[in-house]
Design an enzyme around this catalytic site. Sequence first.
Site: not given
Length: 271
Positions: A69-70, A96, A169, A173
């Site tokens: 789990d990043v 990614n 989101y 980003k």
Amino acid sequence: MSQTSLKVLQGQRALVTGGSSGIGAAIAHAMAMAGAKVAINYLSDNSAAQSLVNEISAAGGEALAIQADVSQESSVEAMFQTVIETWGSLDIMVANAGIQQDAPFMEMTLEQWNNVLAVNLTGQFLCARAAVREFLRRGVASELSCAAGKIICMSSVHDIIPWAGHVNYAASKGGLLMFMKSLAQEVAHQKIRVNGISPGAIRTPINRAAWETPEAEAELLELIPYKRVGDPVDIGRAAVWLASDASDYITGTTLYVDGGMTLYPGFREGG
Ligand code: BGC
């Protein structure tokens, strides 16, 4: 001759987070075909990751599936340890893994906000930090690459295009864009290259609703001057190039792979 048949990543070791599906899977595959050994990180879909490992092995490449789990520090550290123990070091890290949890702003929960930031932004921080530590420990291995290491931050056109209904989101980003540039500035003198790829609308599970019916796809194409929805392979090719010595003088840059989505298509006739 294509860059994959040229094996521009021969002998290098790559880690692709969120590598079991969509864009990540295409990057893992393209890097393996370009000669890299590829660690495919996944969160939960072990069988998808394993079948990609098998596909790469059948095509003569080398790959490994690793669960992590990043967004969790200990999980990220264990994943890097596995790669380094298995292959001795790491040369390329593609951050990614990313998620969307959309909601109109008034209804967005703190949990949706936190989940998206944790994976899309904190996850990239944790993976990039582990990668930089390994690149600096090892230094330049000139038989493999001019650089001590390469990091690719997978972002989105929504690092510059505002996106109503997706505030968490877009914020993740947009934050990532400055994360990438600031890190690139910090480590360039140590021969580490850090770049971003910002895909537009690529045909993957994350945006299925935007392309799965002819009506939805027609509406989506209004936003894409090049008039086709992207294919994950479009991103795989860009990532191979950005990880290879062919792009050795490039750092702190974002490659928009979007069929022109960031060209403000409404202004072709308007304005
Ligand atoms: C999003 C997709 C969307 C695309 C273009 C991507 O970052 O994940 O859902 O289709 O941007 O808007």
